[in-house]
Scaffold this motif. Structure first.
Motif, short mmCIF file in Angstrom:
data_model
loop_
_atom_site.label_atom_id
_atom_site.label_comp_id
_atom_site.label_asym_id
_atom_site.label_seq_id
_atom_site.Cartn_x
_atom_site.Cartn_y
_atom_site.Cartn_z
N MET A 14 9.53 -38.82 11.41
CA MET A 14 10.12 -37.49 11.26
C MET A 14 9.31 -36.48 12.05
O MET A 14 8.09 -36.53 12.10
CB MET A 14 10.10 -37.08 9.79
N PHE A 53 11.91 -31.20 4.60
CA PHE A 53 11.92 -32.18 3.53
C PHE A 53 11.04 -31.73 2.37
O PHE A 53 11.43 -31.80 1.21
CB PHE A 53 11.44 -33.54 4.06
N LEU A 99 17.32 -37.38 5.76
CA LEU A 99 16.91 -38.74 6.12
C LEU A 99 18.00 -39.49 6.87
O LEU A 99 17.97 -40.71 6.95
CB LEU A 99 16.52 -39.52 4.86
N LEU A 151 1.23 -43.99 -8.47
CA LEU A 151 2.21 -44.09 -7.38
C LEU A 151 1.89 -43.13 -6.25
O LEU A 151 1.98 -43.48 -5.08
CB LEU A 151 3.62 -43.81 -7.92
N SER A 188 1.05 -44.13 -2.52
CA SER A 188 1.85 -43.64 -1.39
C SER A 188 0.95 -43.03 -0.33
O SER A 188 1.16 -43.21 0.87
CB SER A 188 2.85 -42.58 -1.85
N GLU A 227 5.87 -43.35 10.76
CA GLU A 227 7.01 -42.44 10.67
C GLU A 227 8.24 -43.13 11.25
O GLU A 227 8.13 -43.89 12.22
CB GLU A 227 6.72 -41.16 11.47
N PRO A 228 9.42 -42.89 10.67
CA PRO A 228 10.62 -43.56 11.18
C PRO A 228 10.99 -43.05 12.56
O PRO A 228 10.66 -41.93 12.94
CB PRO A 228 11.69 -43.18 10.16
N MET A 240 7.04 -39.84 6.25
CA MET A 240 7.30 -40.98 5.35
C MET A 240 6.46 -40.86 4.09
O MET A 240 6.93 -41.12 2.98
CB MET A 240 6.95 -42.26 6.12
N THR A 241 5.19 -40.44 4.28
CA THR A 241 4.35 -40.23 3.10
C THR A 241 4.97 -39.19 2.17
O THR A 241 4.95 -39.34 0.95
CB THR A 241 2.95 -39.77 3.53
N ALA A 242 5.55 -38.15 2.79
CA ALA A 242 6.18 -37.10 1.98
C ALA A 242 7.27 -37.69 1.09
O ALA A 242 7.37 -37.36 -0.09
CB ALA A 242 6.76 -36.02 2.89
N VAL A 243 8.08 -38.59 1.66
CA VAL A 243 9.16 -39.19 0.88
C VAL A 243 8.59 -39.97 -0.30
O VAL A 243 9.05 -39.82 -1.44
CB VAL A 243 10.00 -40.13 1.77
N LEU A 244 7.57 -40.79 0.00
CA LEU A 244 7.01 -41.62 -1.07
C LEU A 244 6.41 -40.75 -2.18
O LEU A 244 6.62 -41.01 -3.37
CB LEU A 244 5.94 -42.54 -0.49
N VAL A 245 5.67 -39.72 -1.79
CA VAL A 245 5.05 -38.85 -2.80
C VAL A 245 6.14 -38.18 -3.63
O VAL A 245 6.07 -38.15 -4.87
CB VAL A 245 4.15 -37.80 -2.12
N LEU A 246 7.17 -37.65 -2.95
CA LEU A 246 8.24 -36.98 -3.69
C LEU A 246 8.87 -37.92 -4.70
O LEU A 246 9.04 -37.59 -5.87
CB LEU A 246 9.30 -36.45 -2.72
N ALA A 277 7.65 -40.59 -5.99
CA ALA A 277 6.71 -40.93 -7.06
C ALA A 277 6.67 -39.82 -8.10
O ALA A 277 6.72 -40.07 -9.32
CB ALA A 277 5.31 -41.15 -6.47
N ALA A 319 14.99 -44.03 2.38
CA ALA A 319 13.88 -43.81 3.31
C ALA A 319 13.47 -45.11 3.99
O ALA A 319 13.26 -45.16 5.20
CB ALA A 319 12.70 -43.19 2.56
N PHE A 320 13.36 -46.19 3.21
CA PHE A 320 12.94 -47.45 3.80
C PHE A 320 14.01 -48.04 4.71
O PHE A 320 13.71 -48.70 5.71
CB PHE A 320 12.54 -48.45 2.72
#
Lengths: 164, 122, 321, 99
Positions: free
Chosen positions: A1, A9, A50, A106, A110, A117-118, D1-7, D9, D45-46
C-alpha cells in the motif's frame, strides 16, 4: 500500500474501532445496533481500500441493509415499555483480562510479523471473483446454497416453536 | 494516488460527507430563524386528538420477524448470483446448470417457508 | 488527482446531487399535483404564481421556517437520525447515474450493485423514525414500511441479475454499451415489468403505499415529524423515485442511447416518461391491503423473478449463439 | 499490511471482550459480528497480498458475510423465542435448554 492509502486505512480504521467499542460497551441496545451499523460501514470502506470492491458492496447490502434491519426488528418486536431491559450487571474481570491478553498478543504478533506490502491491485475484481466462484470454489458456492436452505428451515422451526 | 479503488473511496467519502452535512447544516441554520414554542400538549404523540391509549413500545407479533428472516437469506442468495452473473455469458451450459442447482436449493427454502405459512401477513 | 482534490471533487458532486434532488422534488411535486388534478377533473394548485407554478416553492419556504416539534418521550438521537438515514441513501445513489453517457459522476466497477445496495439503508431510517416518535401510528407505519421495503427488495434485485448476465458486467457504462443496438427491454420484458412494479413498492407509491395509508395509519412513520425534517422524507421519496426511474432507463431502455438528440436529452426524456407513468398509476389505481401486498411480493413476484432468471439465462445463450 | 493486521487484532479483541463480559443476548450477537468482521478483514487483506488474481480470500469473505447473516437470522429467532418465554434477554438467566 502506498503512503496515502495506508493513511486513509488508518483513519477509517480508527472510526471502525471506536464505533465497535461503543457498540460493545453501551448499555442501550438501540445505540449499540446503530453503532454496529457505523462500524460495518467503516469496514466496508476498508474492504474497498483493499481493492475488494465487490465484497465492500456486499457488506453494505447484507450487513447494513440486512443484519442491522433484522436486529432492529428483533429489538422492536421484543420491546417492553420505556426502556429496553438490559438485565443484570455485566461480568468484567476474567473475561476482560482474557480479551486484553488475546488482543495484546495478536497486536504484538502482527507488529513482529513483518509482512511485505501488497503489490498493485488487479484492475477488474468482479470477473476474477466470478471465475473463482465457478472454478475452484464451486463446491463452496453450492455449499452456501445448502447453508442458506438450512438457515431458513432452522430459523423458521425456532420461530414456530414459540407459537404453540 | 493512481490506485483506482482508493480514488473511488475518497470520492465517495467526499460525496457522502456533503450529502450528510448539508441537510444537518440547513437544520442548524434555520434553528435561529424558526419559532420554537414547545408546549406540553404540542409535544404529546398524535392519537386522533385523544390521550395516548397504549404504549407503542410493546412486544409485537413474531410474524413480522419471519419476513425479515426469509429476506436476509434471499438477499445473500441474490448477491451470490450477482458475483457470478457477469462471467456467466462465456461459460456455457455447464456453468448454467451449476447455477441452476443453486437456484433450486434456494427455491426449496422458499417452498418450505411457503408451506409452513411463514409468508402470511397478520 | 491528489487525494484532497478527489475528496473535494466528490464533495462538490455530492452538493450538486443534493441540489438536483431538491430541485427535482420541487418540480415533481408540482407536476404530480397538476397531473392528479387533471386525472380527477380538477385544476390543481392555481393561486401561488401564474397557474400555481410557485406553489411548491412557497411550500418549501414555509417548511424551512416551520417549528420543529418533537414528541416529549421521543428518543432524540433516533428521531434526528431517522429522516437523515432515509434521505441520504437516495441522494448517494445519484453518484452512479449516467446523465448521458459521458456524464457519470463515478463509473464504479460495481456500479449496478452499488445502486441497489445503498438505498437498502433506507429501511434502517424508516424503522428508526417510526420507533423514535413514540407514537402508535408511527411505530406500526415504520414496521410496515420497512417490512414492505425489504420484501420487494428481493424480486427487484433478482430482476437486475438478468440484466447483469446479459451485459456481462456490473459497470454502468458497460451495461449501456451492451445495449447499443438492442435495449434489454426487448430481451427481457418480464424483468422490466418486475423491476418497475417492485420499484413502485420500494418508493411507497400507490398501489403500494400501505405504509402511509392515511385512512389507517395517518402518515405512517412520519406522523410526528414537522418542518424541515418532514421535508427530508419528501426529498427521499422523490429523489428515490427519480433515481429508480433513471436506473430503469439505464438497465432496460438503453440509457442515453438514441438517434439525433444528445444523450443527455434522451436520458431525461426516458426517465421522466417512467416518472410520469408512476404518477399516472398512483392516481388511477386503488391501494392494496397489507396482507395482499406481502402475499404479492413473496408468492407472485419472487417466483416470477426466479422464472425471469431462467429466461434471462436462455436469452443469454441465444445472444451468445 | 501491518496496519490491517493490527486493526483486525484490535477489532477481534473488542468483539471478544463483548462476548465475554456482556450478558444481553442482542449485544452478544453484536460482539460476534464484530469478531466476524475482523476475520473477514484479514481474509481480504491476505487475498490481496498473496493471491491478488485468484480471489480465494475474497470469495471466502463473501461466504463469511453470508454465514454471518444466517447466523444472525437464526440467533435472533432464538433470542426472540427466549424472550417470549422468559421475558428477558439476559443469557445468564436462561440456563435450561428444555421445556
Amino acid at each position: 500500500m502506498s503512503g496515502g492509502q495506508s493513511m486513509l486505512f488508518v483513519l477509517v480504521g480508527v472510526v471502525a474501532a471506536v464505533s465497535a467499542l461503543y457498540a460493545v460497551l453501551t448499555r442501550q441496545i438501540l445505540r449499540s445496533i446503530m453503532s454496529l451499523g457505523a462500524f460495518l460501514t467503516a469496514v466496508a470502506v476498508e474492504f474497498y481500500v483493499l481493492a475488494a470492491d465487490f465484497v465492500s458492496v456486499v457488506q453494505i447490502f447484507v450487513y447494513v441493509g440486512g443484519v442491522v434491519v433484522l436486529m432492529l426488528f428483533a429489538l422492536m418486536l421484543s420491546a417492553s415499555g420505556e426502556r429496553h431491559p438490559l438485565a443484570g450487571a455485566d461480568r468484567p474481570g476474567l473475561g476482560a483480562v482474557l480479551a486484553y491478553l488475546v488482543g495484546g498478543g495478536l497486536v504484538v504478533a502482527s507488529l513482529g510479523a513483518g509482512l511485505p506490502e501488497p503489490g498493485k491491485a488487479p484492475a477488474q475484481t468482479v470477473d476474477l471473483l466470478g471465475r473463482s466462484f465457478l472454478g475452484g470454489q464451486l463446491f463452496a458456492f453450492e455449499l452456501m446454497g445448502v447453508v442458506l436452505l438450512a438457515a431458513v428451515v432452522a430459523a423458521l422451526v425456532v420461530a414456530r416453536g414459540e407459537r404453540q | 494516488m493512481n490506485d483506482p479503488y482508493q480514488s473511488d473511496v475518497v470520492f465517495l467519502l467526499g460525496f457522502a460527507l456533503a450529502v450528510f452535512a448539508l441537510p444537518v447544516f440547513t437544520i442548524l441554520v434555520f434553528r435561529w430563524l424558526r419559532p420554537s414554542r414547545p408546549e406540553r400538549l404540542k409535544r404529546e404523540p398524535y392519537e386522533s386528538g385523544m390521550p395516548q391509549a397504549s404504549v407503542p413500545r410493546r412486544p409485537f407479533h413474531m410474524a413480522y420477524y419471519n419476513f425479515a428472516l426469509v429476506f436476509i437469506v434471499f438477499e445473500v442468495e441474490t448477491l451470490l448470483l450477482f458475483a457470478i452473473a457477469p462471467v456467466l455469458r462465456d461459460q456455457g451450459w455447464a456453468a448454467l446448470a451449476e447455477v441452476g442447482i443453486f437456484v433450486v436449493l434456494v427455491a426449496l427454502g422458499l417452498f418450505y417457508a411457503w408451506r409452513k405459512g411463514a409468508l402470511v401477513w397478520r | 488527482m491528489s487525494g484532497a482534490a478527489t475528496f473535494a471533487w466528490g464533495a462538490l458532486w455530492g452538493a450538486v446531487s443534493l441540489t438536483i434532488v431538491g430541485a427535482l422534488t420541487t418540480v415533481l411535486v408540482l407536476v404530480e399535483r397538476k397531473i392528479s388534478g387533471r386525472i380527477q377533473m380538477r385544476v390543481g394548485p392555481m393561486h401561488t404564481g401564474p397557474h400555481g407554478l410557485l406553489q411548491t416553492v412557497a411550500d418549501i419556504v414555509k417548511l424551512l421556517f416551520k417549528e420543529d416539534v418533537r414528541p416529549a418521550r421521543a428518543d432524540a438521537m433516533a428521531f434526528r437520525l431517522g429522516p437523515l438515514l432515509t434521505a441520504v441513501p437516495a441522494v448517494l445513489s445519484f453518484a452512479v447515474i449516467p446523465f448521458g453517457a459521458p456524464l457519470i459522476m463515478r463509473d464504479l466497477n460495481v456500479g449496478v450493485l452499488y445502486f441497489l445496495a445503498v438505498p437498502g439503508v433506507t429501511a434502517v431510517g424508516l424503522l428508526l423514525a417510526g420507533w423514535a416518535s413514540y407514537d402508535n401510528y408511527s411505530f406500526l407505519g415504520g414496521l410496515r414500511s420497512s417490512a414492505q421495503f425489504i420484501s420487494y427488495e428481493i424480486p427487484r434485485t433478482l430482476a437486475v441479475v438478468g440484466v447483469v448476465m446479459l451485459a456481462g458486467s456490473l459497470r454502468v457504462s458497460a451495461v449501456l454499451e451492451a445495449q447499443r443496438t438492442v435495449p434489454f427491454l426487448v430481451l427481457e420484458p418480464l424483468g422490466f415489468v418486475l423491476y418497475l412494479v417492485t420499484t413502485l413498492a420500494e418508493v411507497n407509491r400507490t398501489p403500494f403505499d400501505i405504509p402511509e395509508a392515511e385512512s389507517e395509519l395517518v402518515a405512517g412513520y412520519h406522523t410526528e415529524y414537522s418542518g424541515f425534517r418532514w421535508a427530508l422524507f419528501f426529498l427521499a421519496e422523490y429523489g428515490a423515485l427519480f433515481a429508480a426511474s433513471a436506473f430503469a432507463t439505464v438497465l432496460f431502455l438503453g440509457g442515453g442511447n438514441g438517434p439525433l438528440l444528445p444523450a443527455f436529452v434522451w436520458f431525461l426524456v426516458k426517465t421522466l416518461a417512467i416518472v410520469f407513468l408512476t404518477m399516472w398509476i398512483r392516481w388511477t389505481l386503488p391501494r392494496f391491503r397489507s396482507d395482499q401486498l406481502m402475499r404479492l411480493a413473496w408468492k407472485v413476484f419472487l417466483p416470477l423473478s426466479l422464472v425471469n432468471l431462467v429466461l434471462a439465462g436462455l436469452a443469454m445463450q441465444v445472444v451468445a449463439g | 499490511m501491518t496496519a490491517v493486521l493490527v486493526l483486525s487484532a484490535v477489532l477481534f479483541a473488542i468483539g471478544l471482550f463483548g462476548v465475554l463480559t456482556r450478558r444481553n443476548a442482542i449485544t452478544l450477537l453484536v460482539s460476534v459480528e464484530v469478531m466476524m468482521n475482523a476475520a473477514n478483514l484479514n481474509l481480504v487483506a491476505f487475498s490481496r497480498l498473496y493471491q491478488p488474481e485468484l480471489m480465494t480470500g475474497q470469495v471466502f469473505a463473501i461466504l463469511g458475510i453470508g454465514v454471518a447473516a444466517c447466523e444472525a437470522a437464526v440467533g435472533l429467532a432464538l433470542i426472540l423465542t427466549i424472550y417470549r418465554r422468559y421475558g428477558s434477554t439476559d443469557v445468564d438467566r436462561v440456563r435450561l435448554l428444555r421445556e
